[in-house]
Design a protein around this motif. Structure first.
Motif, short mmCIF file in Angstrom:
data_model
loop_
_atom_site.label_atom_id
_atom_site.label_comp_id
_atom_site.label_asym_id
_atom_site.label_seq_id
_atom_site.Cartn_x
_atom_site.Cartn_y
_atom_site.Cartn_z
N THR A 223 9.50 12.90 -1.08
CA THR A 223 9.64 13.32 -2.65
C THR A 223 9.54 14.35 -2.95
OG1 THR A 223 7.25 12.66 -3.30
CG2 THR A 223 8.08 10.55 -2.73
N GLY A 224 9.68 15.61 -2.63
CA GLY A 224 9.96 16.88 -3.24
C GLY A 224 8.88 17.82 -1.97
N GLY A 225 9.60 18.80 -2.05
CA GLY A 225 8.68 19.75 -1.19
C GLY A 225 7.86 19.37 0.01
N GLY A 226 6.45 19.60 -0.28
CA GLY A 226 5.96 18.96 1.50
C GLY A 226 5.05 17.58 1.13
N GLU A 227 5.90 16.49 -0.19
CA GLU A 227 5.31 15.81 -0.72
C GLU A 227 6.21 14.38 0.37
OE1 GLU A 227 3.79 14.60 -3.99
OE2 GLU A 227 5.43 12.93 -3.96
N PHE A 228 5.10 13.34 0.89
CA PHE A 228 6.30 12.24 1.38
C PHE A 228 5.68 11.26 1.18
CE2 PHE A 228 6.74 16.06 4.16
CZ PHE A 228 8.09 15.36 5.01
N LEU A 229 6.47 10.06 0.67
CA LEU A 229 5.68 8.47 0.57
C LEU A 229 6.14 7.48 1.34
CD1 LEU A 229 5.55 9.45 -3.48
CD2 LEU A 229 3.28 9.96 -1.93
N THR B 88 0.71 -1.26 -0.11
CA THR B 88 0.22 -0.38 0.51
C THR B 88 0.31 1.64 0.04
OG1 THR B 88 -2.12 -1.56 0.89
CG2 THR B 88 -1.68 0.94 1.47
N LEU B 89 0.49 2.13 -1.13
CA LEU B 89 1.29 3.28 -0.37
C LEU B 89 -0.15 4.56 0.38
CD1 LEU B 89 3.71 5.32 -2.52
CD2 LEU B 89 1.89 5.92 -3.93
N LEU B 90 1.41 5.03 1.10
CA LEU B 90 0.39 6.41 1.74
C LEU B 90 1.10 7.72 0.94
CD1 LEU B 90 0.19 4.80 4.88
CD2 LEU B 90 -1.71 4.18 3.48
N GLY B 91 0.70 8.19 1.15
CA GLY B 91 1.15 9.88 0.33
C GLY B 91 0.40 10.46 1.37
N ILE B 92 0.71 11.81 1.96
CA ILE B 92 1.16 12.80 2.75
C ILE B 92 1.35 14.29 1.72
CG2 ILE B 92 1.39 13.79 4.13
CD1 ILE B 92 1.43 11.45 6.14
#
Length: 785
Positions: free
Chosen positions: A425-431, A380-384
């Motif tokens: 993964t960039g800026g405010g993106e977390f995976l 499962t991929l969780l993205g924030i």
């Protein structure tokens, strides 16, 4: 290609070493053989010199022996008594007897005046006497060599004393075969006696040893060269010895040494040298191979070591027995490998980690996802997505923003202890990739994680909270490769911005429209260049006269794969992809070209062209319009440029400046879709436009909707009050047309009047509309009547 390209170091080393050995050996062998050849020549010459000296000494001893016998004869009492008797018979008898005792070949006895007293020779006596002419008056013993009667002789003259000189005894001794063999045996050479009568005559061989061929016979009889010139003959080393006292060379002894016999030893030595050189070469080649192998082995080991380093392996440095440069090279390669490992580790860490949070970065997550896809694993991929990071950086500074990111990263670590990968993964993106579970468990985990992230955290001693969007995807069900993963994840984040739920899950099929947009964006450029777009034109009629006044240009696109694409869709994509100006320029050229064609066919109609909001901020718009309509056949006011209210409101000042420039060109400006935008009447009053175009949403049901009737009629009155013409679009029936006629709308267009037609159909459409003019104006005629 050059040979050294194919040869390795060891091959070239062997080649160089063998070449050097071969060259040096051949040079030494050549010099040695040249020395031996000259030595053999010198030895032959020396042997000839010895033979010459021995020949002369032998002839001298022979002469002394002969003279001793002749002295015995002339001192013999009986001989002198016979000479003193004066009797010719007695003298001749004594001469013959004593000549045999002295072993002469001939003898003469002459008196003091040169008169011949007796002779034992068949030769002409005077010929013998002439040979001793120089010593005729002498009372001493004389000796000479002479060619007499085809034979060479040593001729001696001995005085016969009486008292006083009574006579002279002349005796000749032939240069015969026995003498030649004696000289040959003692000197080790072949001997030839040759003689001639004078210098103009050929030589005659009077005695010789050994065999001679015809050519050699000819050389010996006809050659008049000096003695040493015979040394360079082909078959013999030779030397000619002049025997006569005059030095004329009329009588010579020629000494010859066989060249073949002399050079046999030389050839034997040459063979030995060749064998020796061959042996040296074989030995040298063997040594070169051994040396090259010995020298090349560590080089090859180092090459293999360097190749293994280059391939990313971790080889053990080879053992180099010798010191010096090779060991230094081995140590340099070993140190280089260590530094490469360190640098590679740094690069790999930087390539796979985020420098702010220490988490993995996009590459690391995609690599991990790719490995999972290849292994067929599910997760499962969780993205924030932190919604306020840009504002935090702008207001509180990048350092504070980095502290927020570090805090969020740490919370994700704590909240996802079994995660396969957590990455920023960039800026405010977390995976994060976590083990797959049921939808309910995933939703619960996502909500819990979102709560943890949004809980206020202590930053610089102050509590601070962030807002975040949460998305989830099931892999590989929602994406089977990294490209799909990235595309669908971005779409899900975009959807999450407007999604009311705290967690947004990807729904299959969401990215189909996105793929369609990508394809249309890519193909639109080709369609513009290849004239793949189609131009349709919808007529506008004068509501009072029913006359065709203008046509509105409408661009259409029939995609070869996707079929009809609505103008709203591809114009929007053109604006988003930066192709809108190319599209506008293309439309202007097509409209101008079609308009000129209609004019030549008798259609007198102006054109209306829609402009995008982005065209109003395009500095080159006026230049393109000027070029496209440079040969416009009517007044420039018959070119109408339609812009929407929304386009005018995006950048009113720039739009106003562009409209003023267009107005300066003399063109008519129209506000399109009026009534659906947000322009105020005060703003409308400032615009340099000459026309309002009522949106079709107010006209489509004009005959049945009283509110639409009120809006349209009020708009017409208001526009006329402002000095503007009014165009109504969307006329679907006669009732709407008649209402617009009654309210004095200036122009109208709609399916009731004519659908949009292709450029080549406009002439026929114009003729059809002309035939309907009476029906379209019938209501007005009745009112006036």
């Amino acid at each position: 290609m050059r040979l050294q390209t194919y040869m390795g170091f060891r091959g070239r080393l062997i080649t160089v070493m063998i070449s050097l050995v071969v060259v040096v050996s051949l040079i030494m062998a050549a010099l040695f053989m040249a020395y031996l050849f000259e030595d053999e020549k010198n030895r032959a010459n020396e042997q000839l010199t010895i033979g010459e000296r021995m020949t002369r000494e032998l002839l001298d001893r022979r002469t002394d022996l002969i003279l001793s016998r002749l002295r015995v004869v002339v001192q013999d009492f009986g001989f002198r008594s016979a000479v003193a008797s004066g009797d010719h018979g007695t003298i001749k008898s004594a001469l013959e007897n004593h000549s045999r005792r002295a072993q002469t070949d001939f003898s003469l006895l002459i008196d003091s005046t040169g008169k011949i007293l007796a002779s034992t020779t068949n030769h002409r006596p005077l010929e013998v006497v002439d040979a001793l002419s120089n010593s005729r008056a002498s009372r001493d013993i004389t000796q000479t060599f002479a060619y007499i009667g085809g034979q060479g002789y040593e001729v001696l003259q001995v005085p016969v004393e009486g008292p006083g000189l009574r006579a002279r005894l002349i005796a000749g001794f032939a240069l015969d075969q026995s003498l030649a063999r004696l000289i040959a045996r003692l000197s080790g050479t072949e001997v030839v006696f040759r003689a001639r009568s004078d210098s103009s005559a050929d030589y005659q061989i009077v005695a010789a040893t050994g065999d001679r061929d015809i050519d050699m016979e000819r050389e010996l009889t006809q050659t008049k060269d000096e003695p040493r010139m015979l040394l360079n003959r082909q078959h013999y080393f030779s030397r000619a010895i002049t025997l006569d006292n005059k030095g004329s060379g009329d009588i010579q002894a020629v000494l010859m040494i066989s060249r073949q016999a002399t050079l046999e030893s030389y050839y034997t030595r040459v063979k030995m040298i060749a064998i020796l050189v061959g042996g040296i070469l074989v030995l040298a080649i063997a040594l070169a191979l051994i040396i090259a192998r010995t020298l090349g082995k560590p080089v090859l080991q180092l090459a293999d070591y360097a190749r293994a380093v280059g391939e990313g392996q971790n080889p053990t440095p080879p053992y180099i027995r010798t010191g010096g440069e090779l060991k230094q090279l081995r140590n340099a390669l070993r140190d280089m490998l260590v530094r490469l490992r360190e640098r590679e580790a740094q690069i790999r860490y930087a390539a796979t980690h985020d420098d702010v949070t220490g988490l993995g970065n996009r590459n690391a997550l995609m690599q991990s996802a790719q490995a999972m896809f290849e292994d067929g694993e599910a997760c499962t991929l969780l993205g924030i997505q932190l919604n306020d990071l840009a504002d935090i950086n702008d207001t509180l500074g990048l350092e504070f923003g980095d502290a927020v990111l570090v805090g969020v990263g740490q919370r994700l670590r704590n909240g996802l202890p079994d995660a396969r990968m957590i990455a920023r993964t960039g800026g405010g993106e977390f995976l994060a990739l976590v083990p797959s579970s049921s939808p309910e468990q995933v939703d619960a985990l996502a909500r819990h994680l979102l709560q943890i992230v949004q809980t206020p955290q202590q930053i610089n001693g102050s509590p601070f909270s962030v807002r975040a969007s949460m998305v989830t995807m099931e892999l590989p069900g929602d994406a089977s490769n990294t490209n799909e993963l990235r595309r669908r994840l971005n779409l899900t984040f975009e959807q999450a911005e407007d999604h009311p739920e705290p967690v947004t899950r990807y729904r299959p099929g969401q990215d189909e429209s996105h793929l369609r947009e990508l394809q249309l964006t890519a193909d639109l450029h080709t369609a513009i260049i290849d004239h793949g777009l189609h131009m349709n034109y919808q007529p506008k009629l004068n509501t009072r006269t029913g006359e065709l006044v203008q046509v509105e240009a409408l661009v259409r696109w029939i995609h070869p794969e996707l079929g009809f694409v609505s103008p709203e869709e591809f114009i929007f994509l053109a604006e988003q992809s930066g192709q809108i100006h190319d599209l506008t320029a293309h439309i202007l050229e097509r409209v101008a070209e079609d308009a000129r064609a209609w004019a030549e066919q008798g259609v007198n109609a102006g054109v209306a062209i829609n402009l995008s909001a982005m065209d109003l901020t395009w500095p080159e718009l006026t230049d393109h319009l000027t070029r496209a309509f440079a040969n416009w056949h009517q007044g420039m006011e018959r070119i109408t440029l339609e812009v929407t209210e929304s386009a005018l409101m995006k950048d009113p000042e720039e739009a106003m400046a562009t409209l003023n420039r267009l107005k300066a060109l003399g063109m008519t400006l129209s506000v399109d879709d009026f009534g659906t935008g947000y322009s105020s009447l005060s703003q409308l009053r400032k615009l340099p436009v000459q026309e309002l175009k009522i949106d079709k949403s107010f006209v489509l049901n004009l005959d049945t909707e009283p509110q639409d009737q009120l809006i349209v009629k009020s708009t017409i009155d208001m526009a006329h009050g402002l000095g503007l013409k009014v165009v109504a679009e969307g006329i679907e029936n006669l009732a709407a047309w008649e209402l617009l006629q009654q309210w004095r709308c200036d122009l109208a267009q709609g399916f009731y009047l004519s659908r949009p037609v292709a450029a080549n159909q406009l002439v026929e459409t114009a003729q059809t509309l002309a035939s309907r003019r009476q029906d379209l104006t019938e209501q007005l005629l009745e009112d006036h009547s």
